[in-house]
Design an enzyme around this catalytic site. Structure first.
Site, PDB file in Angstrom:
ATOM      1  N   SER A   1       0.847  -1.183   0.000  1.00 51.84           N
ATOM      2  CA  SER A   1       0.000   0.000   0.000  1.00 51.84           C
ATOM      3  C   SER A   1       0.883   1.234   0.000  1.00 51.84           C
ATOM      4  CB  SER A   1      -0.909  -0.003   1.236  1.00 51.84           C
ATOM      5  OG  SER A   1      -1.687   1.166   1.291  1.00 51.84           O
TER       6      SER A   1
ATOM      7  N   HIS B   1      -1.634  -1.430  -4.132  1.00 52.16           N
ATOM      8  CA  HIS B   1      -2.845  -0.912  -3.506  1.00 52.16           C
ATOM      9  C   HIS B   1      -2.747   0.606  -3.426  1.00 52.16           C
ATOM     10  CE1 HIS B   1      -6.461  -1.602  -1.060  1.00 52.16           C
ATOM     11  NE2 HIS B   1      -6.092  -0.515  -0.398  1.00 52.16           N
TER      12      HIS B   1
ATOM     13  N   ASP C   1      -4.614   4.009  -2.331  1.00 48.30           N
ATOM     14  CA  ASP C   1      -5.674   4.614  -1.521  1.00 48.30           C
ATOM     15  C   ASP C   1      -5.976   6.023  -2.017  1.00 48.30           C
ATOM     16  OD1 ASP C   1      -6.192   2.576   0.494  1.00 48.30           O
ATOM     17  OD2 ASP C   1      -4.170   2.981   1.221  1.00 48.30           O
TER      18      ASP C   1
ATOM     19  N   MET D   1      -8.228   9.232  -1.126  1.00 50.16           N
ATOM     20  CA  MET D   1      -9.002   9.833  -0.033  1.00 50.16           C
ATOM     21  C   MET D   1      -9.353  11.268  -0.374  1.00 50.16           C
ATOM     22  SD  MET D   1      -6.745   8.460   3.190  1.00 50.16           S
ATOM     23  CE  MET D   1      -6.089   6.784   3.228  1.00 50.16           C
TER      24      MET D   1
ATOM     25  N   HIS E   1      -8.527   1.828  -4.122  1.00 50.89           N
ATOM     26  CA  HIS E   1      -9.459   1.816  -2.994  1.00 50.89           C
ATOM     27  C   HIS E   1      -9.990   3.230  -2.814  1.00 50.89           C
ATOM     28  CE1 HIS E   1      -9.887   1.201   1.673  1.00 50.89           C
ATOM     29  NE2 HIS E   1     -11.044   1.429   1.076  1.00 50.89           N
TER      30      HIS E   1
ATOM     31  N   MET F   1     -11.802   5.871  -1.036  1.00 46.72           N
ATOM     32  CA  MET F   1     -12.355   6.304   0.250  1.00 46.72           C
ATOM     33  C   MET F   1     -12.891   7.710   0.065  1.00 46.72           C
ATOM     34  SD  MET F   1      -9.641   4.679   2.976  1.00 46.72           S
ATOM     35  CE  MET F   1      -8.249   4.401   1.881  1.00 46.72           C
TER      36      MET F   1
ATOM     37  N   MET G   1     -11.853  -3.679   6.317  1.00 43.13           N
ATOM     38  CA  MET G   1     -10.945  -2.768   6.987  1.00 43.13           C
ATOM     39  C   MET G   1     -10.674  -3.273   8.402  1.00 43.13           C
ATOM     40  SD  MET G   1     -10.118  -0.443   4.804  1.00 43.13           S
ATOM     41  CE  MET G   1      -9.168   0.526   5.986  1.00 43.13           C
TER      42      MET G   1
ATOM     43  N   GLY H   1      -8.331   5.909   6.719  1.00 45.96           N
ATOM     44  CA  GLY H   1      -7.905   7.300   6.677  1.00 45.96           C
ATOM     45  C   GLY H   1      -6.431   7.517   6.887  1.00 45.96           C
ATOM     46  N   PHE H   2      -5.809   6.676   7.705  1.00 41.66           N
ATOM     47  CA  PHE H   2      -4.391   6.855   7.995  1.00 41.66           C
ATOM     48  C   PHE H   2      -3.698   5.508   8.117  1.00 41.66           C
ATOM     49  CE2 PHE H   2      -6.423  10.677   9.611  1.00 41.66           C
ATOM     50  CZ  PHE H   2      -5.588  11.679   9.123  1.00 41.66           C
TER      51      PHE H   2
ATOM     52  N   GLY I   1      -0.467   3.014   9.598  1.00 37.49           N
ATOM     53  CA  GLY I   1       0.241   2.845  10.856  1.00 37.49           C
ATOM     54  C   GLY I   1      -0.616   2.539  12.068  1.00 37.49           C
TER      55      GLY I   1
ATOM     56  N   ASP J   1      -7.154  -5.052   5.176  1.00 33.03           N
ATOM     57  CA  ASP J   1      -6.382  -3.823   5.011  1.00 33.03           C
ATOM     58  C   ASP J   1      -6.303  -3.101   6.346  1.00 33.03           C
ATOM     59  OD1 ASP J   1      -5.225  -1.441   4.293  1.00 33.03           O
ATOM     60  OD2 ASP J   1      -6.767  -0.854   2.856  1.00 33.03           O
ATOM     61  N   GLY J   2      -5.082  -2.988   6.869  1.00 36.33           N
ATOM     62  CA  GLY J   2      -4.874  -2.208   8.079  1.00 36.33           C
ATOM     63  C   GLY J   2      -4.170  -2.983   9.180  1.00 36.33           C
ATOM     64  N   GLY J   3      -3.002  -2.506   9.579  1.00 34.31           N
ATOM     65  CA  GLY J   3      -2.282  -3.136  10.674  1.00 34.31           C
ATOM     66  C   GLY J   3      -1.693  -4.492  10.340  1.00 34.31           C
TER      67      GLY J   3
ATOM     68  N   SER K   1       2.722   0.446   5.987  1.00 36.29           N
ATOM     69  CA  SER K   1       3.813   0.911   6.839  1.00 36.29           C
ATOM     70  C   SER K   1       4.786  -0.204   7.183  1.00 36.29           C
ATOM     71  CB  SER K   1       3.240   1.510   8.134  1.00 36.29           C
ATOM     72  OG  SER K   1       2.376   2.584   7.853  1.00 36.29           O
TER      73      SER K   1
END
Length: 226
Positions: free
Chosen positions: A13, A38, A40, A42, A73, A75, A144, A149-150, A152, A182-184, A205
């Site tokens: 990402s 990926h 993003d 926004m 993606h 958003m 998600m 939105g962010f 990390g 997606d995320g973490g 990240s």
């Protein structure tokens, strides 16, 4: 567009790397062995952040091999107004948030008419029940595992129940969609996600902080044997 047969895939990402140098960030992911990037998008309204748009994504398309899949993606609110722009610059997959549109069926059909593969994304507070009526028409569902939105943020493990539910529906009804998280995502949460039924891992990240990006892709892809 004919859907490619994919094994478990790691998607770098770009928001997790140097987004100010998005083209080089994209190239690094591809050079490391990723088949999908990926991206993003926004708008600062649906989520409290602004990222890249079609102009930058078009330049990314020109800078990587044509076989690399660009997974966008969105958003953003009113995603139907922007679908054609992302198709025109070479995106093969477009995922929109069910919370951001009033006519889900129209948008799925519209994306398909544009010769692109549609996906639906769910924010953490949104129920899987919202997308059950559309499963047979989707190429991908994005779960998600952080608040959008962010980058990390910490992984929300309770979201894996959604992955399990979607994986069960896929097997029961012989659907062909991918289940994406997606995320973490790191090595541990990625493995948890795969065991729950995920077939696509979005990693930002954590991935771009690794000293050996090629080794990171290989590590994630080793989960294909799980």
């Amino acid at each position: 567009m004919k859907k490619q047969t994919l094994q478990l895939e790691l998607e770098p990402s770009l928001i997790g790397g140097d987004l100010g140098n998005a083209i080089e960030t994209a190239r690094k992911g591809v050079k490391a062995g990723a088949r999908i990037l990926h991206l993003d998008v926004m708008d600062g309204h649906f989520v409290p952040n602004l990222t890249i748009g079609p102009d930058i994504i078009g330049r990314i398309r020109e800078s990587v091999h044509e076989d690399v899949i660009l997974d966008v993606h969105l958003m953003i609110y009113n995603p139907d107004k922007y679908v054609e722009k992302y198709v025109e610059v070479g995106c093969q997959e477009i995922t929109f948030h069910i919370e951001a549109t009033e006519d889900v069926r129209f948008l799925i059909d519209y994306i398909k008419k544009c010769n692109c593969m549609p996906g639906i994304a769910l924010k953490p507070e949104s129920s899987v029940e919202l997308i059950i009526p559309y499963l047979k028409d989707l190429d991908k569902i994005l779960i998600m595992t952080v608040e959008p939105g962010f980058g990390g943020q910490s992984f929300m493990g309770d979201m894996l129940e959604k992955v399990r539910i979607l994986s069960a529906y896929k097997k029961k009804y012989n659907f062909t969609y991918d289940v994406q998280v997606d995320g973490g995502i790191n090595y541990d949460t990625g493995l948890e996600s795969v065991k729950a039924g995920a077939t696509r891992l979005v990693c930002g990240s954590f991935f771009y902080k690794q000293p050996d990006l090629k080794g990171a892709v290989e590590k994630f892809h080793s989960y294909r044997e799980v």
